[in-house]
Write an enzyme that holds these catalytic residues in place. Structure first.
Site, PDB file in Angstrom:
ATOM      1  N   HIS A 106       0.835  -1.202   0.000  1.00 43.88           N
ATOM      2  CA  HIS A 106       0.000   0.000   0.000  1.00 43.88           C
ATOM      3  C   HIS A 106       0.865   1.244   0.000  1.00 43.88           C
ATOM      4  CE1 HIS A 106       0.645  -1.307   4.163  1.00 43.88           C
ATOM      5  NE2 HIS A 106       0.657  -0.028   4.505  1.00 43.88           N
ATOM      6  N   HIS A 108       0.661   5.228   1.170  1.00 42.79           N
ATOM      7  CA  HIS A 108      -0.051   6.214   1.976  1.00 42.79           C
ATOM      8  C   HIS A 108      -0.076   7.529   1.198  1.00 42.79           C
ATOM      9  CE1 HIS A 108       0.407   4.018   5.940  1.00 42.79           C
ATOM     10  NE2 HIS A 108       1.361   3.429   5.252  1.00 42.79           N
TER      11      HIS A 108
HETATM   12  P1  DGP Z   1       1.958   0.355   7.344  1.00 41.20           P
HETATM   13  O1  DGP Z   1       2.751   0.620   8.591  1.00 41.20           O
HETATM   14  O2  DGP Z   1       2.529   1.090   6.166  1.00 41.20           O
HETATM   15  O3  DGP Z   1       1.775  -1.121   7.110  1.00 41.20           O
HETATM   16  O4  DGP Z   1       0.560   1.035   7.591  1.00 41.20           O
HETATM   17  C1  DGP Z   1      -0.622   0.362   7.851  1.00 41.20           C
HETATM   18  C2  DGP Z   1      -1.678   1.422   8.038  1.00 41.20           C
HETATM   19  O5  DGP Z   1      -2.931   0.789   8.034  1.00 41.20           O
HETATM   20  C3  DGP Z   1      -1.582   2.207   9.341  1.00 41.20           C
HETATM   21  O6  DGP Z   1      -1.416   3.582   9.023  1.00 41.20           O
HETATM   22  C4  DGP Z   1      -2.901   1.969  10.045  1.00 41.20           C
HETATM   23  C5  DGP Z   1      -3.784   1.408   8.963  1.00 41.20           C
HETATM   24  N1  DGP Z   1      -4.725   0.375   9.395  1.00 41.20           N
HETATM   25  C6  DGP Z   1      -4.479  -0.640  10.259  1.00 41.20           C
HETATM   26  N2  DGP Z   1      -5.571  -1.403  10.389  1.00 41.20           N
HETATM   27  C7  DGP Z   1      -6.526  -0.873   9.581  1.00 41.20           C
HETATM   28  C8  DGP Z   1      -7.890  -1.219   9.292  1.00 41.20           C
HETATM   29  O7  DGP Z   1      -8.441  -2.200   9.792  1.00 41.20           O
HETATM   30  N3  DGP Z   1      -8.545  -0.411   8.421  1.00 41.20           N
HETATM   31  C9  DGP Z   1      -7.973   0.678   7.838  1.00 41.20           C
HETATM   32  N4  DGP Z   1      -8.721   1.397   7.010  1.00 41.20           N
HETATM   33  N5  DGP Z   1      -6.687   1.043   8.094  1.00 41.20           N
HETATM   34  C10 DGP Z   1      -5.988   0.275   8.954  1.00 41.20           C
END
Ligand code: DGP
Length: 142
Positions: A106, A108
């Protein structure tokens, strides 16, 4: 390849892709899905994931980058316009040591305003009503 490097189909983003978990979606087509981060570092913080089952940058097939990054660009434009941001920061964390916590690739997309600092990565859950309102602003900007 150690087991820990194998794509896990039950990761949170794979479950969002399969509609097993809810998300505030702003864009979806055959290549990618974009939805709001529940722990935003900035208002309107959006994630763009490919529909391919890949853990990170190093696992993405080279010929899949063009279509995926075109969606990252398209969503970035809508995030900037919908959130009335002055700029954007795009980020990607690769592997646990690189800060990755969800092991489905992903990017951001972080809306930025001069003088407004980012909040900490993965720190605090946002209110559902705030996510809902920001998702509506971004969806209206495509
Ligand atoms: P990373 O550290 O790059 O793997 O970021 C994962 C991101 O995902 C973090 O910013 C928080 C977000 N995140 C974690 N769990 C969920 C979820 O269940 N739903 C959504 N929409 N975002 C989530």
């Amino acid at each position: 390849m150690p087991d820990s490097d194998i794509y896990q189909p039950d990761n949170i983003f794979a479950r969002i892709l399969r509609d097993e978990l809810p998300a505030h979606k702003v864009f979806e087509d055959e290549v990618a899905l974009a939805f709001l981060d529940v722990m935003p570092q900035a208002d309107g913080h959006t994630l763009v994931i490919p529909k391919l089952a890949v853990r990170g940058v190093l696992d993405m097939p080279p010929n899949a980058w063009g279509p995926y990054m075109a969606r990252v660009q398209k969503v970035s434009a809508a995030v900037k316009k919908g959130m009335e941001a002055e700029g954007l920061s795009l980020r990607q964390f690769e592997g646990a040591a690189g800060g990755q916590t969800v092991f489905h690739l992903h990017f951001h997309i972080l809306p930025r305003w001069a003088g407004v600092a980012l909040r900490r990565h993965g720190d605090a859950m946002e209110k559902d009503e705030t996510l809902k309102a920001n998702a509506a602003k971004i969806r209206a900007a495509f």
